[in-house]
Design a protein around this motif. Structure first.
Motif, mmCIF file in Angstrom:
data_model
loop_
_atom_site.group_PDB
_atom_site.id
_atom_site.type_symbol
_atom_site.label_atom_id
_atom_site.label_comp_id
_atom_site.label_asym_id
_atom_site.label_seq_id
_atom_site.Cartn_x
_atom_site.Cartn_y
_atom_site.Cartn_z
ATOM 1 N N LEU A 1 0.835 -1.209 0.000
ATOM 2 C CA LEU A 1 0.000 0.000 0.000
ATOM 3 C C LEU A 1 0.869 1.257 0.000
ATOM 4 O O LEU A 1 0.576 2.224 -0.712
ATOM 5 N N ILE B 1 -6.268 4.748 -1.695
ATOM 6 C CA ILE B 1 -4.991 4.166 -1.266
ATOM 7 C C ILE B 1 -4.510 4.824 0.023
ATOM 8 O O ILE B 1 -4.068 4.146 0.954
ATOM 9 N N LEU C 1 -6.133 -6.798 -4.470
ATOM 10 C CA LEU C 1 -6.242 -5.340 -4.529
ATOM 11 C C LEU C 1 -6.659 -4.940 -5.935
ATOM 12 O O LEU C 1 -5.997 -5.304 -6.910
#
Length: 294
Positions: free
Chosen positions: A186, A216, A234
């Motif tokens: 991330l 994000i 994701l």
């Protein structure tokens, strides 16, 4: 060029034929998702090749299926692949399964399909569950155009290079990630892509299924407090179509100086300026060095 045609229904509808590799999709969480055809194939082939024979053995036993099994995974695919090919060429039938989902997707199954093509062995698919497509449909993001990236490289340089390449892609992107790497990924996505929409999908089709649709930056904050659990898919929004239309100085040297003033190192600024302008890094580097010598 490889072209191989075989009538798989010669001996009757859905008959299991010798010399054929069957790619059998298995449930990604909910056992009720297995198809009637998948159960028929698994019950009737001569043997089953599995990523993990223990996990797959448990799956087969849940449906009352007992078959000879052979392991086929990343670290034995070269040797074991040819063993499977020889058995297929001798007339046996084989079902290839992975721990969950569709074989050959982020899976060494792609190698044995290639071997089959090279050796004139018929391959057919028993379609079913695929975590990437399931997550995409749940994400709320565009499904018109998308790209599957699977797991990012653990090499920092390869990872950085790949994310740089993807940063301007307007297609929706799909990544797989393990829980212990989620926070790092991330952070990397935010650094290379900036803040954009993302869906974090975990435990898909299971009792604790969770689809977190956020950005994000917000996901980074969420997982500072929350411990990642389970395997993640994701789904990341593509870049804006205007993302490439960046205002920067006409002079490449001034462009580099602007990026340095924003916190980049000189070499990173040279690379970024060259990429944005569509020219070679060496060209921008030469101009910067010439300016420094003046």
């Amino acid at each position: 060029m490889s072209y191989h045609k075989r009538n798989l229904t010669t001996d009757g509808k859905n008959a299991i034929l010798g010399g054929v590799l069957y790619l059998v999709a298995t449930p990604i969480g909910n056992l009720a998702d297995i198809s009637e055809r998948a159960l028929k194939v698994l019950s009737e082939v001569d043997f089953v090749a599995a990523e993990d024979t223990r996990n797959s053995g448990l799956l087969l036993s849940r449906f009352g299926i007992s078959k000879p099994m052979i392991s086929y995974f990343e670290h034995n695919k070269r040797e074991r692949g040819m063993q499977i090919i020889e058995r297929l060429k001798n007339g046996e039938s084989c079902a290839l399964i992975t721990d969950a989902g569709t074989p050959a997707i982020s899976d060494p199954g792609e190698d044995i399909v290639r071997l089959c093509a090279e050796n004139g062995v018929t391959v057919t698919s028993i379609p079913g569950c695929c975590a990437a497509i399931t997550a995409l449909t749940l994400s709320g993001l565009s499904t018109t155009r998308f790209v599957f990236e699977g797991f990012l490289s653990t090499s920092k340089s390869e990872r950085r290079e790949r994310l740089d390449e993807l940063s301007g892609d307007v297609r929706t992107m799909i990544f797989y990630e393990a829980p212990h790497k989620l926070r790092t990924t991330l952070d990397d996505l935010l650094k290379h892509f900036g803040d954009r929409q993302v869906a974090l999908c975990r435990e898909i089709t299971k009792l604790n299924e969770e689809i977190c649709r956020t950005t994000i930056a917000q996901a980074v904050e969420i997982y500072k407090e929350r411990e990642p659990r389970g395997e993640y898919v994701l789904v990341v929004a593509g870049a804006s179509k205007d993302a490439g239309k960046t205002d920067y100085p006409e002079d490449p040297v001034q462009h580099v100086e602007q990026l340095i003033s924003e916190g980049m190192s000189k070499m990173d600024a040279i690379k970024a300026a060259a990429k944005a302008r569509g020219v070679s890094k060496n060209e921008v580097y030469s101009l910067v060095m010439k300016k420094d010598e003046e």
